[in-house]
Design a protein around this motif. Structure first.
Motif, PDB file in Angstrom:
ATOM      1  N   SER A  21      33.093  26.564  19.137  1.00 55.12           N
ATOM      2  CA  SER A  21      33.641  25.785  20.234  1.00 55.12           C
ATOM      3  C   SER A  21      34.592  26.624  21.087  1.00 55.12           C
ATOM      4  O   SER A  21      34.545  26.573  22.325  1.00 55.12           O
ATOM      5  N   SER A  22      35.444  27.405  20.432  1.00 52.34           N
ATOM      6  CA  SER A  22      36.375  28.256  21.167  1.00 52.34           C
ATOM      7  C   SER A  22      35.628  29.326  21.965  1.00 52.34           C
ATOM      8  O   SER A  22      36.003  29.649  23.097  1.00 52.34           O
ATOM      9  N   PHE A  23      34.567  29.868  21.364  1.00 51.11           N
ATOM     10  CA  PHE A  23      33.785  30.889  22.049  1.00 51.11           C
ATOM     11  C   PHE A  23      33.129  30.329  23.318  1.00 51.11           C
ATOM     12  O   PHE A  23      33.173  30.952  24.382  1.00 51.11           O
ATOM     13  N   LEU A  24      32.530  29.140  23.201  1.00 53.03           N
ATOM     14  CA  LEU A  24      31.879  28.533  24.364  1.00 53.03           C
ATOM     15  C   LEU A  24      32.892  28.192  25.449  1.00 53.03           C
ATOM     16  O   LEU A  24      32.621  28.360  26.642  1.00 53.03           O
ATOM     17  N   ILE A  30      35.641  32.589  31.324  1.00 54.83           N
ATOM     18  CA  ILE A  30      35.486  33.993  31.703  1.00 54.83           C
ATOM     19  C   ILE A  30      34.318  34.209  32.652  1.00 54.83           C
ATOM     20  O   ILE A  30      34.406  35.025  33.581  1.00 54.83           O
ATOM     21  N   ALA A  31      33.207  33.487  32.456  1.00 53.68           N
ATOM     22  CA  ALA A  31      31.988  33.759  33.218  1.00 53.68           C
ATOM     23  C   ALA A  31      32.189  33.680  34.733  1.00 53.68           C
ATOM     24  O   ALA A  31      31.801  34.616  35.454  1.00 53.68           O
ATOM     25  N   PRO A  32      32.784  32.612  35.288  1.00 57.13           N
ATOM     26  CA  PRO A  32      32.949  32.580  36.752  1.00 57.13           C
ATOM     27  C   PRO A  32      33.816  33.719  37.280  1.00 57.13           C
ATOM     28  O   PRO A  32      33.493  34.329  38.296  1.00 57.13           O
ATOM     29  N   VAL A  33      34.924  34.019  36.557  1.00 57.75           N
ATOM     30  CA  VAL A  33      35.810  35.095  36.996  1.00 57.75           C
ATOM     31  C   VAL A  33      35.100  36.442  36.891  1.00 57.75           C
ATOM     32  O   VAL A  33      35.127  37.265  37.824  1.00 57.75           O
ATOM     33  N   GLY A  34      34.438  36.671  35.746  1.00 60.17           N
ATOM     34  CA  GLY A  34      33.765  37.947  35.547  1.00 60.17           C
ATOM     35  C   GLY A  34      32.643  38.187  36.539  1.00 60.17           C
ATOM     36  O   GLY A  34      32.514  39.283  37.095  1.00 60.17           O
TER      37      GLY A  34
END
Length: 227
Positions: A21-24, A30-34
């Motif tokens: 859950s923490s990973f997701l 992170i995905a939008p920023v990265g």
């Protein structure tokens, strides 16, 4: 003493479930920023690769600072574009552009390519009021099925004259999901177009998310819960 028929006590989520859950959640953050940083970084690198080879060695920043700074080509491109735009607004610039376009119009293949690119550029970048200002609901592709659209302008010219309708026609852009930049240009009688209170940005989010992100969703939940 317990027996095989006794119910097992309720157990909370295990360590693996909590880590998952923490990973997701981290991926969602992170995905939008990265991806945004990666796209901007790649775009700057591509512009540098196109612009810097055109700059004389005397003006190459790397010659003076010793390192190749990413983004220098982008700055040069922005300054060059601003200067060209400033000149194009003047009488001399308009005259030169008119003369050059007159030459292009005499070239069959080049004329078609240039006119197409110019039209796209003016549509995307020109500072004008030609933009979607209202979101709407229309019944498409048949009665009883509703789709979100963006009202463009009232129909004009030959389209308005030859359309078999007694009232006004509105041009409506119906986007596709999840890519709202593609879609269909449709003409609807004005009475068949239901305007929405939501903004164009909120309607676009609804289309991109395939109906998962609704504007003011928290307010709607509070109303349903009676709070």
């Amino acid at each position: 003493m317990t027996t095989p028929f006794d119910e097992e006590p309720h157990r909370g989520p295990g360590l693996f479930s909590r880590l998952r859950s923490s990973f997701l959640t981290g991926i969602v953050v992170i995905a939008p920023v990265g991806l945004t940083v990666w796209l901007l970084w790649s775009a700057m690198g591509w512009i540098d690769g196109v612009v810097l080879p055109l700059v004389p060695d005397t003006f190459q920043p790397e010659k003076y600072i010793g390192i190749n700074l990413r983004g220098v080509g982008l700055i040069i491109f922005l300054l060059f574009t601003i200067i060209v735009g400033w000149i194009a607004k003047g009488i001399l610039g308009r005259s030169l552009i008119g003369f050059a376009e007159g030459l292009v119009d005499r070239m069959p293949v080049v004329r078609s390519i240039y006119s197409g690119i110019k039209q796209i550029s003016e549509t995307v970048f020109a500072q004008s009021e030609r933009t979607f200002e209202r979101a709407c609901l229309i019944q498409y592709p048949r009665k009883g099925i509703w789709a979100i659209g963006f009202i463009s302008t009232p129909a004009k010219g030959e389209v308005a004259e030859k359309a078999e309708t007694s009232g006004n026609l509105l041009s409506v852009f119906v986007p596709t999901t999840p890519n709202p930049t593609s879609g269909f240009l449709l003409y609807f009688p004005e009475e068949d177009v239901t305007e929405l209170d939501m903004s164009v940005e909120d309607a676009a989010k609804l289309v991109i998310s395939a109906g998962l992100v609704y504007p003011n969703a928290k307010d709607d939940d509070n109303l349903r819960n009676g709070s």
